[in-house]
Design an enzyme around this catalytic site. Structure first.
Site, PDB file in Angstrom:
ATOM      1  N   GLU A  25       6.903  -3.789   2.642  1.00 37.22           N
ATOM      2  CA  GLU A  25       6.792  -5.207   1.593  1.00 37.22           C
ATOM      3  C   GLU A  25       6.719  -4.897   0.300  1.00 37.22           C
ATOM      4  OE1 GLU A  25       5.716  -7.916   2.603  1.00 37.22           O
ATOM      5  OE2 GLU A  25       4.653  -8.331   4.317  1.00 37.22           O
ATOM      6  N   CYS A  84       4.305  -9.211  -6.956  1.00 30.78           N
ATOM      7  CA  CYS A  84       5.617  -8.845  -6.413  1.00 30.78           C
ATOM      8  C   CYS A  84       6.763 -10.376  -6.828  1.00 30.78           C
ATOM      9  CB  CYS A  84       5.401  -8.429  -5.333  1.00 30.78           C
ATOM     10  SG  CYS A  84       4.180  -9.111  -4.271  1.00 30.78           S
TER      11      CYS A  84
HETATM   12  P1  NAD Z   1       5.668   2.085  -6.509  1.00 32.99           P
HETATM   13  O1  NAD Z   1       6.541   2.199  -5.239  1.00 32.99           O
HETATM   14  O2  NAD Z   1       5.746   2.508  -7.690  1.00 32.99           O
HETATM   15  O3  NAD Z   1       4.532   2.849  -5.681  1.00 32.99           O
HETATM   16  C1  NAD Z   1       3.306   1.572  -4.455  1.00 32.99           C
HETATM   17  C2  NAD Z   1       2.739   3.267  -3.496  1.00 32.99           C
HETATM   18  O4  NAD Z   1       3.734   3.768  -2.887  1.00 32.99           O
HETATM   19  C3  NAD Z   1       2.190   4.354  -4.180  1.00 32.99           C
HETATM   20  O5  NAD Z   1       0.577   3.852  -3.658  1.00 32.99           O
HETATM   21  C4  NAD Z   1       2.716   5.726  -4.075  1.00 32.99           C
HETATM   22  O6  NAD Z   1       2.111   6.072  -4.569  1.00 32.99           O
HETATM   23  C5  NAD Z   1       3.259   5.234  -2.836  1.00 32.99           C
HETATM   24  N1  NAD Z   1       4.824   6.124  -3.216  1.00 32.99           N
HETATM   25  C6  NAD Z   1       5.432   6.119  -3.709  1.00 32.99           C
HETATM   26  N2  NAD Z   1       6.767   6.826  -3.640  1.00 32.99           N
HETATM   27  C7  NAD Z   1       6.160   7.563  -1.808  1.00 32.99           C
HETATM   28  C8  NAD Z   1       6.841   7.892  -1.288  1.00 32.99           C
HETATM   29  N3  NAD Z   1       8.326   8.843  -1.137  1.00 32.99           N
HETATM   30  N4  NAD Z   1       6.385   8.270   0.209  1.00 32.99           N
HETATM   31  C9  NAD Z   1       5.192   7.608   0.006  1.00 32.99           C
HETATM   32  N5  NAD Z   1       4.931   6.973  -0.464  1.00 32.99           N
HETATM   33  C10 NAD Z   1       5.019   6.531  -1.801  1.00 32.99           C
HETATM   34  O7  NAD Z   1       4.689   1.094  -6.881  1.00 32.99           O
HETATM   35  P2  NAD Z   1       3.618   0.174  -7.751  1.00 32.99           P
HETATM   36  O8  NAD Z   1       4.319   0.273  -9.423  1.00 32.99           O
HETATM   37  O9  NAD Z   1       2.786   0.818  -7.352  1.00 32.99           O
HETATM   38  O10 NAD Z   1       3.725  -1.363  -7.630  1.00 32.99           O
HETATM   39  C11 NAD Z   1       5.019  -2.109  -7.994  1.00 32.99           C
HETATM   40  C12 NAD Z   1       5.730  -2.633  -7.012  1.00 32.99           C
HETATM   41  O11 NAD Z   1       5.160  -2.678  -6.054  1.00 32.99           O
HETATM   42  C13 NAD Z   1       7.198  -3.241  -7.345  1.00 32.99           C
HETATM   43  O12 NAD Z   1       8.133  -3.050  -7.108  1.00 32.99           O
HETATM   44  C14 NAD Z   1       6.742  -5.049  -6.751  1.00 32.99           C
HETATM   45  O13 NAD Z   1       7.320  -5.777  -6.124  1.00 32.99           O
HETATM   46  C15 NAD Z   1       5.770  -4.336  -5.271  1.00 32.99           C
HETATM   47  N6  NAD Z   1       5.275  -5.312  -4.817  1.00 32.99           N
HETATM   48  C16 NAD Z   1       5.362  -6.096  -3.293  1.00 32.99           C
HETATM   49  C17 NAD Z   1       4.239  -6.938  -2.815  1.00 32.99           C
HETATM   50  C18 NAD Z   1       5.223  -7.432  -1.590  1.00 32.99           C
HETATM   51  O14 NAD Z   1       4.407  -7.494  -1.384  1.00 32.99           O
HETATM   52  N7  NAD Z   1       6.326  -7.350  -1.653  1.00 32.99           N
HETATM   53  C19 NAD Z   1       2.925  -6.556  -3.123  1.00 32.99           C
HETATM   54  C20 NAD Z   1       3.078  -5.710  -4.592  1.00 32.99           C
HETATM   55  C21 NAD Z   1       3.905  -5.352  -5.744  1.00 32.99           C
END
Ligand code: NAD
Length: 502
Positions: free
Chosen positions: A254, A288
């Site tokens: 997601e 998102c």
């Molecule tokens: P992010 O990608 O920085 O982090 C999200 C999660 O992934 C965190 O828990 C982080 O620690 C983890 N993570 C990061 N790199 C990783 C890796 N290499 N391996 C495993 N885990 C890893 O995102 P954010 O800043 O917390 O959230 C914002 C983003 O999330 C925006 O792009 C938004 O559109 C998206 N989002 C999407 C949805 C959806 O349902 N499509 C919902 C909410 C947020």
């Protein structure tokens, strides 16, 4: 308004024990440090998975309706603590209290959905080509599910996954965003209460691991975790998906969105204005599904844009804990910088920016409040095609619907979209196979604020995953196709004769 210590206490957490770790938790409300929590050592993640595996071996044989009963009890805990948990979401993620409570309501709703689902994990029966045979599908628990979640929906997204996973018979290992572990601890506590009430439940059905990408990676790489459900940026998805694929596991992604709206000449502008403002500035543009691009027909552009500017001028920016606030802070200074960089690029591309400045700096010198920005763009340049996680809405004109749809689809992401029109042909065309290419396609409502009853997720770089309602539960189970022979013969499929000659 209740303070953070009281809020934590109401949720069964002791603020004084949350001051001893290396991860500083900063509230975006005023930029102060509200907790210091220890990260889970990467080397410990394997033990967490082993405990989840043990829990799985017991939980998978518990009848699904009893698994549903646990989720019903969890839903009751959430109802009881809706305000407390909603407020903690506000403290940790900075969204306004109304939206914090809305997030908890979404958790309650998915619990109700999952309780019903626990009696509906149906498989098909299938006509067999062989006499005296019957075929059917059975659905079984798949194993421990890793849930990696983002800061902006710190509790709802976890609950979409967890309510379904638990009724499907799977334990959950949750790695929340490193920015929002307190809400995760609170949810785990409430879940524990439900476990106590039900009794005779295996330990470690829900475990929380805390940390940055390295902790997530340890989960992602573990072959005992058959499903990794990861919510976050496309950058994260690009790191996670190949690692899960390398061990031939399943991922449910997601990821980022860049959600668009078409405003047709027949649109009811009295709906468009509030629909746009809620979708574009709600959660300070950090959903998102936030509205980021608007294609407005040239016949209504000059009527609509001044109305939007007026509405933007009236939204109250302020502490998300205060009643009446509609726009709270950005999560941190980096989010502010990326918003400013996007606006600078848009200006360089010929965009005309209204708003977008830092706000409330005197009152909150260490927090990052902004006025939401409207940007009139001559065309859909690269910066418009990029998701900037901030309240920026790009406005563009169109003349022909086909061209608007083509431009709408001409972005890498594919999460959510909408059209405002009262013309049935246009509405149907937008929802058709040749229309919008996103996973959520709306008519006469904005792209954000989905209900849990539908499958949630998007296409292209949004990752293709589906969570929440409809038949999303199937991702959390393994399917077996069973063929039963109740005859006294052994006919083979495809009419094959395999004569042993006796
Ligand atoms: P992010 O990608 O920085 O982090 C999200 C999660 O992934 C965190 O828990 C982080 O620690 C983890 N993570 C990061 N790199 C990783 C890796 N290499 N391996 C495993 N885990 C890893 O995102 P954010 O800043 O917390 O959230 C914002 C983003 O999330 C925006 O792009 C938004 O559109 C998206 N989002 C999407 C949805 C959806 O349902 N499509 C919902 C909410 C947020």
């Amino acid at each position: 308004m209740t303070d953070i210590k009281t809020t934590l206490k109401a949720l069964g957490l002791d603020a004084s024990t949350l001051q001893k770790g290396e991860l500083e938790i900063v509230t975006p409300v005023d930029g102060s440090v509200i907790a210091r929590v220890p990260a889970t050592p990467v080397g410990e993640v394997g033990n967490v998975v082993a405990r989840a595996q043990t829990a799985f071996e017991a939980w998978r044989t518990v009848p699904a309706p009893r698994r549903g009963e646990l989720i019903r009890l969890f839903g009751e805990e959430l109802r009881r603590h809706k305000d407390d948990l909603g407020r903690l979401v506000t403290f940790e993620a900075g969204k306004i209290f109304e939206e914090g409570k809305g997030e908890v309501q979404e958790m309650i709703d998915i619990c109700d959905f999952a309780v019903g689902l626990s009696r509906q994990l149906y498989g098909l029966t299938i006509a067999s080509e062989r006499p005296g045979h019957r075929m059917m599908e059975t659905w079984h628990p798949i194993g421990p599910v890793a849930v990696i979640s983002a800061f902006n929906f710190p509790v709802a997204v976890w609950s979409w996954n967890t309510a379904l996973a638990i009724v499907c018979g799977d334990p959950v290992i949750w790695k929340p965003s490193e920015k929002t572990p307190l809400t995760a601890f609170a949810c785990a506590k409430l879940f524990e209460q439900a476990v106590k009430k039900l009794g005779d439940v295996p330990a470690n059905l829900v475990q929380v691991v805390v940390g940055k990408a390295d902790v997530g990676e340890a989960l992602v790489d573990d072959p005992r975790v058959p499903l990794v459900s990861a919510t976050g940026s496309c950058r994260m998805g690009r790191a996670v998906a190949p690692r899960v694929a390398a061990r031939l596991g399943r991922s449910l992604l997601e990821l980022g969105g860049n959600n668009g709206m078409i405003v047709a000449p027949s649109a009811d502008l009295d709906l468009v204005v509030p629909g746009t403002v809620f979708s574009a500035v709600g959660t300070a543009g950090q959903r998102c599904t936030s509205l980021r691009r608007a294609f407005i027909h040239e016949d209504v552009y000059d009527q609509l844009v001044p109305r939007l500017k007026k509405a933007y001028g009236s939204v109250r920016i302020g502490s998300p804990l205060e009643a009446g606030t509609l726009v709270g802070p950005l999560i941190d200074g980096r989010a502010f910088e990326s918003m400013q960089a996007a606006l600078d690029q848009a200006r360089a591309d010929g965009g005309k920016v209204t708003g977008g400045e830092r706000a409330l700096q005197d009152r909150f010198p260490n927090a990052w409040y902004v006025s939401p920005a409207l940007v009139e763009m001559p065309s859909q340049t690269e910066i418009v095609r990029t998701e900037t996680f901030a309240p920026i809405l790009y406005l563009m004109k169109y003349r022909e619907l086909d061209d608007a749809v083509a431009r709408h689809n001409d972005v890498p992401q594919g999460l959510s979209s909408c059209i405002f029109t009262t013309d049935l042909r246009e509405a149907e065309a937008f929802m058709s196979a040749a229309g919008s290419d996103t996973g959520i396609v709306n008519v006469n409502i904005g792209p954000s604020g989905a209900e849990i009853g539908g499958a949630f997720g998007g296409e292209k770089e949004t990752g293709g995953g589906r969570e929440s309602g409809s038949d999303s539960w199937k991702a959390y189970m393994r399917r077996a196709t069973n063929t039963i022979n109740y005859s006294r013969e052994l006919p083979l499929a495809q009419g094959i004769k395999f004569d042993l000659g006796d």
